[in-house]
Scaffold this active site. Structure first.
Site, PDB file in Angstrom:
ATOM      1  N   LYS A  13     -15.511  -0.348   3.577  1.00  0.00           N
ATOM      2  CA  LYS A  13     -14.110   1.066   3.067  1.00  0.00           C
ATOM      3  C   LYS A  13     -13.833   1.605   1.689  1.00  0.00           C
ATOM      4  O   LYS A  13     -13.756   2.249   1.305  1.00  0.00           O
ATOM      5  CB  LYS A  13     -13.311   1.136   4.443  1.00  0.00           C
ATOM      6  CG  LYS A  13     -13.418   1.162   5.683  1.00  0.00           C
ATOM      7  CD  LYS A  13     -12.354   0.588   6.740  1.00  0.00           C
ATOM      8  CE  LYS A  13     -11.570  -0.327   6.400  1.00  0.00           C
ATOM      9  NZ  LYS A  13     -12.204  -2.501   6.748  1.00  0.00           N
ATOM     10  N   ARG A  88      -4.754   2.541  12.012  1.00  0.00           N
ATOM     11  CA  ARG A  88      -5.112   1.525  12.373  1.00  0.00           C
ATOM     12  C   ARG A  88      -4.668   1.460  13.721  1.00  0.00           C
ATOM     13  O   ARG A  88      -5.181   0.533  14.790  1.00  0.00           O
ATOM     14  CB  ARG A  88      -4.910   0.612  11.712  1.00  0.00           C
ATOM     15  CG  ARG A  88      -5.704  -0.379  11.228  1.00  0.00           C
ATOM     16  CD  ARG A  88      -5.319  -0.790   9.800  1.00  0.00           C
ATOM     17  NE  ARG A  88      -5.847  -2.197  10.010  1.00  0.00           N
ATOM     18  CZ  ARG A  88      -6.556  -2.137   8.388  1.00  0.00           C
ATOM     19  NH1 ARG A  88      -6.329  -1.503   7.257  1.00  0.00           N
ATOM     20  NH2 ARG A  88      -7.552  -3.118   7.883  1.00  0.00           N
ATOM     21  N   ARG A 127     -16.186 -11.876  -1.291  1.00  0.00           N
ATOM     22  CA  ARG A 127     -15.282 -10.301  -1.962  1.00  0.00           C
ATOM     23  C   ARG A 127     -14.435 -11.003  -3.575  1.00  0.00           C
ATOM     24  O   ARG A 127     -14.057 -12.048  -3.768  1.00  0.00           O
ATOM     25  CB  ARG A 127     -14.626  -9.768  -1.771  1.00  0.00           C
ATOM     26  CG  ARG A 127     -13.552  -8.439  -1.941  1.00  0.00           C
ATOM     27  CD  ARG A 127     -13.312  -7.921  -1.069  1.00  0.00           C
ATOM     28  NE  ARG A 127     -12.615  -8.285   0.275  1.00  0.00           N
ATOM     29  CZ  ARG A 127     -12.023  -7.349   0.886  1.00  0.00           C
ATOM     30  NH1 ARG A 127     -12.100  -5.927   1.425  1.00  0.00           N
ATOM     31  NH2 ARG A 127     -11.172  -8.002   1.850  1.00  0.00           N
ATOM     32  N   ARG A 160      -8.853 -12.705  -2.629  1.00  0.00           N
ATOM     33  CA  ARG A 160      -7.641 -11.906  -1.616  1.00  0.00           C
ATOM     34  C   ARG A 160      -6.991 -13.044  -0.756  1.00  0.00           C
ATOM     35  O   ARG A 160      -8.218 -13.260  -0.578  1.00  0.00           O
ATOM     36  CB  ARG A 160      -7.960 -10.564  -0.714  1.00  0.00           C
ATOM     37  CG  ARG A 160      -7.270  -9.221  -1.410  1.00  0.00           C
ATOM     38  CD  ARG A 160      -8.521  -8.175  -0.169  1.00  0.00           C
ATOM     39  NE  ARG A 160      -7.800  -8.436   0.821  1.00  0.00           N
ATOM     40  CZ  ARG A 160      -8.161  -7.374   1.618  1.00  0.00           C
ATOM     41  NH1 ARG A 160      -8.657  -5.816   1.304  1.00  0.00           N
ATOM     42  NH2 ARG A 160      -7.726  -7.010   3.054  1.00  0.00           N
ATOM     43  N   ARG A 171      -8.802 -11.198  11.773  1.00  0.00           N
ATOM     44  CA  ARG A 171      -8.579  -9.525  11.243  1.00  0.00           C
ATOM     45  C   ARG A 171      -9.529  -9.131  12.220  1.00  0.00           C
ATOM     46  O   ARG A 171      -9.409  -7.915  12.587  1.00  0.00           O
ATOM     47  CB  ARG A 171      -8.330  -9.423   9.988  1.00  0.00           C
ATOM     48  CG  ARG A 171      -7.696  -9.779   9.024  1.00  0.00           C
ATOM     49  CD  ARG A 171      -8.039 -10.198   7.350  1.00  0.00           C
ATOM     50  NE  ARG A 171      -8.081  -8.909   6.748  1.00  0.00           N
ATOM     51  CZ  ARG A 171      -8.801  -8.906   5.116  1.00  0.00           C
ATOM     52  NH1 ARG A 171      -9.528  -9.996   5.327  1.00  0.00           N
ATOM     53  NH2 ARG A 171      -9.261  -7.769   5.323  1.00  0.00           N
TER      54      ARG A 171
END
Ligand code: AP5
Ligand code: MG
Ligand code: ZN
Length: 220
Positions: A13, A88, A127, A160, A171
């Site tokens: 996203k 969400r 990431r 992160r 998550r």
């Protein structure tokens, strides 16, 4: 153009939002990025949100809805916006609908970036993100031009805190239980478009442009 981006953690996203925002000249509004900025600046919102985010839980709806409403009031949202990570929950989606209705406005598209679970862990653990401008990289699939530095602003890129394997699993479970219902929510309003997020980053972007249309300002 008023667009929301849906998709599981790691779907891409944030990556696609950067390109969509610059091609279509609409602001990219990521609730995750706003929370992380507040956390790093130790604002009261950041202090309240930190524990939820570090543990992969959703920040409570009322906090999140108030935050996004005040962001949407800003001048740069007058001609549209791209929401990444909001709504969400169904409660958030209904609040957004009510907010837009009061302004006689409505969403144009809810764009789902669809990626199966087995791609996600690899994406998340590789990431790296820019704490200054929010750009997202991947050590294998999208490395920065200079090792460890953001292409856009030159800041040091970091991992992160919520990208550990255990938190990613949490998550994903929350996505399935709380966010997945939004797919039917937007499908029933005839707003849902789906793009396969498993191809290369530029190919996913091309599919998105096919959905959103080629009508944009080339100078941007
Ligand atoms: P948020 O920051 O929104 O996290 P998320 O939804 O879990 O999504 P991610 O940012 O992890 O993934 P992404 O889809 O943006 O993927 P990316 O482009 O980086 O939210 C974080 C937290 O904030 C939440 O857990 C919650 O606590 C809180 N929060 C936020 N919004 C909230 C709300 N509305 N209500 C309540 N709480 C909220 O890509 C991932 C990686 O894959 C990158 O390394 C990238 O380079 C790579 N990649 C991308 N596309 C490709 C591709 N096509 N091929 C190969 N690699 C790719
Ligand atoms: Mg993101
Ligand atoms: Zn940067």
């Amino acid at each position: 153009m008023k667009i929301i981006l849906l998709g599981p953690p790691g779907a891409g996203k944030g990556t696609q939002a950067k390109s969509i925002s610059s091609r279509y000249s609409i602001p990219h509004i990521s609730t995750g990025d706003i929370f992380r900025k507040n956390i790093s600046e130790k604002t009261s919102l950041g202090i309240e949100a930190k524990n939820y985010i570090d543990n992969g839980q959703l920040v409570p709806d009322d906090l999140t809805i108030n935050m996004i409403k005040s962001r949407l009031e800003q001048e740069d949202c007058r001609n549209g916006f791209l929401l990444d990570g909001f709504p969400r929950t169904v409660i958030q989606a209904e609040a957004l609908d009510r907010y837009l209705k009061l302004k006689n406005e409505s969403l144009d598209t809810a764009l789902l970036i669809d990626v199966p679970r087995d791609f996600i862990l690899d994406r998340m653990t590789g990431r790296r993100v820019c704490p200054s401008c929010g750009a997202s990289y991947h050590i294998k699939y999208n490395p920065p031009m200079i090792l460890g530095k953001c292409n856009i602003c030159g800041s040091d890129i970091v991992q992160r805190k919520d990208d550990t394997e255990a938190t990613v699993r949490e998550r994903l479970d929350i996505y399935d239980s709380q966010t997945q219902p939004l797919i039917d929510y937007y499908r029933s309003k005839n707003l849902l478009s789906i793009v396969q997020g498993t191809k290369a980053i530029n190919e996913v972007f091309e599919s998105i442009c096919n959905i959103l249309g080629r009508d944009y300002n080339d100078n941007n």
